[in-house]
Design a protein around this motif. Structure first.
Motif, PDB file in Angstrom:
ATOM      1  N   PHE A  34       0.818  -1.202   0.000  1.00  0.00           N
ATOM      2  CA  PHE A  34       0.000   0.000   0.000  1.00  0.00           C
ATOM      3  C   PHE A  34       0.861   1.266   0.000  1.00  0.00           C
ATOM      4  O   PHE A  34       1.977   1.277   0.508  1.00  0.00           O
ATOM      5  N   ALA A  35       0.275   2.330  -0.532  1.00  0.00           N
ATOM      6  CA  ALA A  35       0.800   3.679  -0.337  1.00  0.00           C
ATOM      7  C   ALA A  35      -0.394   4.620  -0.415  1.00  0.00           C
ATOM      8  O   ALA A  35      -1.418   4.294  -1.019  1.00  0.00           O
ATOM      9  N   ILE A  36      -0.266   5.793   0.195  1.00  0.00           N
ATOM     10  CA  ILE A  36      -1.411   6.704   0.277  1.00  0.00           C
ATOM     11  C   ILE A  36      -1.000   8.130  -0.031  1.00  0.00           C
ATOM     12  O   ILE A  36       0.116   8.562   0.281  1.00  0.00           O
ATOM     13  N   ASN A  37      -1.912   8.833  -0.685  1.00  0.00           N
ATOM     14  CA  ASN A  37      -1.811  10.283  -0.796  1.00  0.00           C
ATOM     15  C   ASN A  37      -3.000  10.860  -0.033  1.00  0.00           C
ATOM     16  O   ASN A  37      -4.114  10.933  -0.569  1.00  0.00           O
ATOM     17  N   THR A  57     -10.731   6.893  -1.385  1.00  0.00           N
ATOM     18  CA  THR A  57     -11.017   6.652   0.032  1.00  0.00           C
ATOM     19  C   THR A  57     -12.281   7.358   0.509  1.00  0.00           C
ATOM     20  O   THR A  57     -12.731   7.120   1.630  1.00  0.00           O
ATOM     21  N   ILE A  58     -12.872   8.213  -0.319  1.00  0.00           N
ATOM     22  CA  ILE A  58     -14.137   8.845   0.034  1.00  0.00           C
ATOM     23  C   ILE A  58     -15.295   7.892  -0.259  1.00  0.00           C
ATOM     24  O   ILE A  58     -16.197   7.699   0.565  1.00  0.00           O
ATOM     25  N   THR A  59     -15.256   7.257  -1.435  1.00  0.00           N
ATOM     26  CA  THR A  59     -16.333   6.364  -1.846  1.00  0.00           C
ATOM     27  C   THR A  59     -16.028   4.899  -1.546  1.00  0.00           C
ATOM     28  O   THR A  59     -16.916   4.049  -1.641  1.00  0.00           O
ATOM     29  N   ASN A  60     -14.758   4.611  -1.206  1.00  0.00           N
ATOM     30  CA  ASN A  60     -14.303   3.230  -1.014  1.00  0.00           C
ATOM     31  C   ASN A  60     -14.526   2.380  -2.264  1.00  0.00           C
ATOM     32  O   ASN A  60     -14.862   1.195  -2.188  1.00  0.00           O
ATOM     33  N   LYS A  61     -14.323   2.995  -3.422  1.00  0.00           N
ATOM     34  CA  LYS A  61     -14.434   2.315  -4.701  1.00  0.00           C
ATOM     35  C   LYS A  61     -13.089   2.350  -5.428  1.00  0.00           C
ATOM     36  O   LYS A  61     -12.364   3.350  -5.350  1.00  0.00           O
ATOM     37  N   ILE A  62     -12.783   1.248  -6.115  1.00  0.00           N
ATOM     38  CA  ILE A  62     -11.577   1.222  -6.944  1.00  0.00           C
ATOM     39  C   ILE A  62     -11.861   1.973  -8.236  1.00  0.00           C
ATOM     40  O   ILE A  62     -12.790   1.635  -8.979  1.00  0.00           O
ATOM     41  N   ILE A  63     -11.064   3.005  -8.485  1.00  0.00           N
ATOM     42  CA  ILE A  63     -11.286   3.871  -9.641  1.00  0.00           C
ATOM     43  C   ILE A  63     -10.802   3.210 -10.925  1.00  0.00           C
ATOM     44  O   ILE A  63     -11.497   3.187 -11.934  1.00  0.00           O
ATOM     45  N   ARG A 328     -13.234  -8.654  12.610  1.00  0.00           N
ATOM     46  CA  ARG A 328     -13.039  -9.729  11.657  1.00  0.00           C
ATOM     47  C   ARG A 328     -12.731  -9.142  10.290  1.00  0.00           C
ATOM     48  O   ARG A 328     -13.506  -8.366   9.736  1.00  0.00           O
ATOM     49  N   VAL A 329     -11.559  -9.485   9.781  1.00  0.00           N
ATOM     50  CA  VAL A 329     -11.153  -9.006   8.458  1.00  0.00           C
ATOM     51  C   VAL A 329     -10.903 -10.210   7.559  1.00  0.00           C
ATOM     52  O   VAL A 329     -10.985 -11.356   7.994  1.00  0.00           O
ATOM     53  N   GLY A 330     -10.579  -9.948   6.289  1.00  0.00           N
ATOM     54  CA  GLY A 330     -10.556 -11.007   5.293  1.00  0.00           C
ATOM     55  C   GLY A 330      -9.374 -11.946   5.377  1.00  0.00           C
ATOM     56  O   GLY A 330      -8.367 -11.691   6.039  1.00  0.00           O
ATOM     57  N   LYS A 331      -9.502 -13.046   4.678  1.00  0.00           N
ATOM     58  CA  LYS A 331      -8.475 -14.078   4.585  1.00  0.00           C
ATOM     59  C   LYS A 331      -7.171 -13.498   4.059  1.00  0.00           C
ATOM     60  O   LYS A 331      -7.152 -12.678   3.158  1.00  0.00           O
ATOM     61  N   GLY A 332      -6.076 -13.966   4.651  1.00  0.00           N
ATOM     62  CA  GLY A 332      -4.758 -13.550   4.193  1.00  0.00           C
ATOM     63  C   GLY A 332      -4.400 -12.134   4.591  1.00  0.00           C
ATOM     64  O   GLY A 332      -3.504 -11.526   4.016  1.00  0.00           O
ATOM     65  N   SER A 333      -5.099 -11.585   5.573  1.00  0.00           N
ATOM     66  CA  SER A 333      -4.855 -10.199   5.963  1.00  0.00           C
ATOM     67  C   SER A 333      -3.462 -10.044   6.563  1.00  0.00           C
ATOM     68  O   SER A 333      -2.916 -10.954   7.167  1.00  0.00           O
ATOM     69  N   GLY A 334      -2.891  -8.866   6.391  1.00  0.00           N
ATOM     70  CA  GLY A 334      -1.558  -8.630   6.913  1.00  0.00           C
ATOM     71  C   GLY A 334      -1.149  -7.188   6.770  1.00  0.00           C
ATOM     72  O   GLY A 334      -0.943  -6.482   7.748  1.00  0.00           O
ATOM     73  N   SER A 335      -1.054  -6.687   5.524  1.00  0.00           N
ATOM     74  CA  SER A 335      -0.576  -5.336   5.282  1.00  0.00           C
ATOM     75  C   SER A 335      -1.515  -4.301   5.888  1.00  0.00           C
ATOM     76  O   SER A 335      -2.733  -4.372   5.714  1.00  0.00           O
ATOM     77  N   LEU A 336      -0.924  -3.331   6.589  1.00  0.00           N
ATOM     78  CA  LEU A 336      -1.707  -2.304   7.271  1.00  0.00           C
ATOM     79  C   LEU A 336      -1.265  -0.923   6.801  1.00  0.00           C
ATOM     80  O   LEU A 336      -0.065  -0.671   6.612  1.00  0.00           O
ATOM     81  N   LEU A 337      -2.224  -0.032   6.634  1.00  0.00           N
ATOM     82  CA  LEU A 337      -1.933   1.333   6.209  1.00  0.00           C
ATOM     83  C   LEU A 337      -2.856   2.284   6.947  1.00  0.00           C
ATOM     84  O   LEU A 337      -4.055   2.019   7.095  1.00  0.00           O
ATOM     85  N   LEU A 338      -2.310   3.410   7.405  1.00  0.00           N
ATOM     86  CA  LEU A 338      -3.092   4.423   8.118  1.00  0.00           C
ATOM     87  C   LEU A 338      -3.181   5.692   7.294  1.00  0.00           C
ATOM     88  O   LEU A 338      -2.173   6.176   6.765  1.00  0.00           O
ATOM     89  N   ASN A 339      -4.389   6.225   7.167  1.00  0.00           N
ATOM     90  CA  ASN A 339      -4.579   7.564   6.616  1.00  0.00           C
ATOM     91  C   ASN A 339      -4.611   8.529   7.797  1.00  0.00           C
ATOM     92  O   ASN A 339      -5.586   8.565   8.558  1.00  0.00           O
ATOM     93  N   MET A 345      -7.953   3.060   8.804  1.00  0.00           N
ATOM     94  CA  MET A 345      -6.974   2.012   8.612  1.00  0.00           C
ATOM     95  C   MET A 345      -7.420   1.120   7.464  1.00  0.00           C
ATOM     96  O   MET A 345      -8.610   0.787   7.342  1.00  0.00           O
ATOM     97  N   TYR A 346      -6.444   0.739   6.613  1.00  0.00           N
ATOM     98  CA  TYR A 346      -6.721  -0.157   5.497  1.00  0.00           C
ATOM     99  C   TYR A 346      -5.941  -1.447   5.716  1.00  0.00           C
ATOM    100  O   TYR A 346      -4.731  -1.427   5.924  1.00  0.00           O
ATOM    101  N   VAL A 347      -6.671  -2.565   5.676  1.00  0.00           N
ATOM    102  CA  VAL A 347      -6.080  -3.872   5.947  1.00  0.00           C
ATOM    103  C   VAL A 347      -6.181  -4.712   4.684  1.00  0.00           C
ATOM    104  O   VAL A 347      -7.279  -5.026   4.216  1.00  0.00           O
ATOM    105  N   GLY A 348      -5.032  -5.081   4.131  1.00  0.00           N
ATOM    106  CA  GLY A 348      -5.013  -5.843   2.894  1.00  0.00           C
ATOM    107  C   GLY A 348      -5.310  -7.308   3.130  1.00  0.00           C
ATOM    108  O   GLY A 348      -5.021  -7.862   4.193  1.00  0.00           O
ATOM    109  N   GLY A 349      -5.906  -7.964   2.135  1.00  0.00           N
ATOM    110  CA  GLY A 349      -6.201  -9.387   2.206  1.00  0.00           C
ATOM    111  C   GLY A 349      -6.145 -10.011   0.825  1.00  0.00           C
ATOM    112  O   GLY A 349      -5.880  -9.333  -0.168  1.00  0.00           O
TER     113      GLY A 349
END
Length: 358
Positions: A34-37, A57-63, A328-339, A345-349
């Motif tokens: 992850f990376a964030i602006n 991150t406003i709509t939580n949709k992949i553009i 409870r978050v998704g399978k394979g979760s690990g990577s964490l990112l803070l805005n 917080m964004y948790v990758g899976g």
């Protein structure tokens, strides 16, 4: 995460409300880098081997997803220029993406293979660690963000690995997994000014405590953490008795959090006070735990990977280590990112990204 201004704090304020899951975003392949602006409210992550995904991150949709180089491994954002840089391991290139148009505007050849990447937003220099397949030596390549060209190659004996930029001092810290060392690059001259020995396999990105001017290097194959005094370049050891997996810092409380990486037994989290460099608390955590602290709330997040099903994202009080809640978050979760602007917080899976409001 780069914070441009020093923060003066007299009392650490702990937020009363607990973190909660507010969205689950489906992804077509594991979201692990992850990376964030935070200025443009965009999160970027590697999608598969050769695409970069853009999340609003406003709509939580992949553009959109953007084709980049082969086997992209790391990425970084220059928030001042709104440029995103990905290091593409297999083809030894760096892709430069315009954050406004979401298009690749340049592809820069840096070496046979490339690994970690970091940026100094003040100087607009980008630093990339490269790997040589035919030599014991490699380079840290300096890219000029204005021209998108290679500005300089800094030769290393061994394999430069993780990079950390200190923007205030204009220094770049580079771990070396062949020589088990840490080198300091002067960002003005782009030359190595010092090299010191640390523990074995420093493959984890170090953390910097600006107040104490100490750099903490977690060692993946040594049972101690290396602490480098940046004023004297003297190195001391904090004995942990375990190998290390991840490291994070709360700069407001002078607490360093280090997770162990052992497989055969339960993991362990160590809390170190940077003023005394002594262990002040420990906690049992899952094996291969990733950790992240939110300085504003002093909430410590601990996630773990799993092969099947959902897993708990556990939240602790960063001072007492008392458990606060688990999500409870998704399978394979690990990577964490803070805005840091929205306290999200964004948790990758493997199949989802979980969005946590802290």
């Amino acid at each position: 995460m780069l914070i441009r201004k020093a923060v003066r704090v007299t009392t650490q304020k702990i937020k009363a409300s607990l973190p909660r899951l507010i969205a689950t975003i489906p992804v077509s392949s594991p979201a692990v880098h992850f990376a964030i602006n935070p200025i443009t409210n965009r999160v970027y992550f590697i999608q598969g081997d050769n695409h970069l995904a853009v999340l609003n991150t406003i709509t939580n949709k992949i553009i959109t997803t953007i084709p980049i180089g082969e086997m992209a491994s790391h990425l970084v954002v220059n928030t001042r220029t709104n440029r995103i840089y990905t290091s593409n391991f297999f083809d030894g290139t760096v892709s430069v993406i315009n954050g406004r148009t979401n298009r690749v505007i340049s592809t820069i050849k840096v070496g046979e293979r490339c690994d970690h990447i970091a940026v100094n937003t003040h100087t607009n220099f980008i630093y990339v660690s490269t790997i040589s397949l035919n030599s014991k030596n490699a380079d840290v390549v300096v890219i000029n963000g204005h021209t998108n060209g290679v500005y300089r190659r800094i030769a290393f004996n061994g394999r430069p690995s993780q990079l950390l930029v200190n923007e205030w001092a204009n220094r770049i810290y580079v771990t070396n997994t062949t020589t088990d060392s840490l080198s300091v690059i002067n960002g003005l001259t782009n030359k190595i000014v010092s090299t010191v020995k640390v523990g074995r396999n420093p493959v984890i990105t170090p953390v910097l405590d600006r107040k104490t001017q100490q750099l903490y290097v977690a060692n993946n194959l040594s049972r101690y953490c290396s602490v480098v005094d940046l004023r004297t370049m003297k190195v001391r050891r904090i004995q942990l008795g375990r190998l290390q997996r991840d490291i994070t810092i709360n700069p407001l409380t002078n607490r360093i959090y280090i997770s162990s990486a052992q497989i055969s037994i339960k993991g362990r989290l160590f809390v170190v006070c940077s003023k005394t460099n002594k262990i002040i608390n420990t906690l049992t955590v899952p094996t291969f735990s990733d950790v992240l602290i939110n300085p504003r709330t002093n909430h410590l997040f601990v996630s773990a990977s799993t092969e099947t099903g959902t897993v708990p994202l556990k939240v602790y009080n960063g001072s007492s280590l008392n458990p606060l809640t688990q999500l409870r978050v998704g399978k394979g979760s690990g990577s964490l990112l803070l805005n840091p602007r929205t306290n999200r917080m964004y948790v990758g899976g493997e199949k989802t990204i979980s969005v946590i409001q802290d």
